[in-house]
Design a protein around this motif. Structure first.
Motif, PDB file in Angstrom:
ATOM      1  N   ALA A 182       6.041  -6.311   0.184  1.00 35.49           N
ATOM      2  CA  ALA A 182       6.217  -7.185  -0.978  1.00 35.49           C
ATOM      3  C   ALA A 182       4.865  -7.705  -1.470  1.00 35.49           C
ATOM      4  O   ALA A 182       4.619  -7.796  -2.684  1.00 35.49           O
ATOM      5  CB  ALA A 182       7.140  -8.344  -0.632  1.00 35.49           C
ATOM      6  N   GLU A 224       3.117  -5.079  -3.462  1.00 33.16           N
ATOM      7  CA  GLU A 224       3.762  -4.943  -4.778  1.00 33.16           C
ATOM      8  C   GLU A 224       3.278  -6.048  -5.720  1.00 33.16           C
ATOM      9  O   GLU A 224       3.017  -5.791  -6.905  1.00 33.16           O
ATOM     10  CB  GLU A 224       5.281  -4.992  -4.617  1.00 33.16           C
ATOM     11  N   HIS A 225       3.133  -7.257  -5.200  1.00 29.80           N
ATOM     12  CA  HIS A 225       2.617  -8.358  -6.013  1.00 29.80           C
ATOM     13  C   HIS A 225       1.186  -8.070  -6.469  1.00 29.80           C
ATOM     14  O   HIS A 225       0.827  -8.318  -7.628  1.00 29.80           O
ATOM     15  CB  HIS A 225       2.640  -9.661  -5.211  1.00 29.80           C
ATOM     16  N   HIS A 230       9.641  -3.485  -8.085  1.00 28.36           N
ATOM     17  CA  HIS A 230       9.622  -4.597  -7.131  1.00 28.36           C
ATOM     18  C   HIS A 230      10.977  -5.289  -7.078  1.00 28.36           C
ATOM     19  O   HIS A 230      11.524  -5.533  -5.988  1.00 28.36           O
ATOM     20  CB  HIS A 230       8.532  -5.587  -7.546  1.00 28.36           C
TER      21      HIS A 230
END
Length: 231
Positions: A197, A200-201, A223
């Motif tokens: 995660a 992805e950010h 995402h």
């Protein structure tokens, strides 16, 4: 009945454990505080699907009257987190696959629009995002998905605020609780999920900095839709 009240605990013990970090400020309106606390413990699966909610006992455990508790319960029922069944009473609602699909669809539409808007802006101050990403990196390095989760919400709120549409995140919040319950139940047990995660950010912010609306939207959509992996 919620795994026989999680095996051997009494109802009071179960409520006390779930709400152990909740502190009610009696100088402020209580119903909103109770709502936020109950929403948190349900989303984090401290009170699992099917757990009965007995108003008298719950009020006793957290030290409030039944009136603000009932108001909080009504709000939770509107969000589908609590439901009332004949001859059973109020229980923590089961996780609903259809609501997860609907929430992911709505969230993708809103958040891809947010990052498109950000990437279209001539200048974007990404420093607030980067500060949160630094904190997220720490949690991901420790593989702490629960700790990462609160910062995840902060990151997405900052995106909406920077785009000048904070209400978009409020709309997302109102629909994503069923997704969060499933995510926290499963993904917190998957090694490395916080790190995925986090990356992805990072990719979303990079696309915004490049001024590429389509890339930003594509990465945000992927995402958000990764939540569907849990169902």
């Amino acid at each position: 009945m919620a795994q026989m009240l999680q095996d051997t605990k009494t109802v009071g013990e179960l409520y006390a454990d779930a709400m152990s970090d909740v502190r009610i400020d009696y100088g402020r309106p209580m119903a909103p505080q109770i709502y936020e606390a109950m929403r948190k413990v349900i989303v984090q699966n401290r009170l699992t699907p099917g757990t009965p909610i007995y108003e008298a006992k719950f009020s006793e455990v957290i030290g409030v009257s039944r009136t603000p508790l009932r108001a909080a319960m009504q709000q939770l029922a509107k969000e589908g987190l609590v439901e009332t069944r004949p001859q059973v009473g109020s229980i923590v609602a089961p996780i609903d696959r259809k609501k997860i699909l609907s929430a992911v669809f709505c969230r993708s539409a809103l958040e891809t629009a947010v990052v498109r808007r950000l990437a279209d802006l001539k200048t974007v101050d990404t420093r607030p995002f980067m500060r949160v990403l630094d904190q997220q990196e720490d949690y991901s390095a420790r593989d702490d998905y629960i700790g990462f989760f609160d910062l995840d919400e902060k990151f997405h709120l900052l995106l909406a605020e920077a785009a000048g549409v904070p209400e978009a995140w409020q709309l997302v919040l109102s629909s994503k609780t069923h997704v969060d319950r499933a995510r926290l139940s499963l993904q917190s047990s998957i090694p490395g999920r916080a790190a995925v995660a986090y990356q992805e950010h990072v990719g979303i912010v990079e696309a915004i900095e490049k001024g590429d609306p389509e890339l930003a939207a594509k990465r945000m959509d992927a995402h958000v839709r990764s939540a569907l992996d849990i169902i």
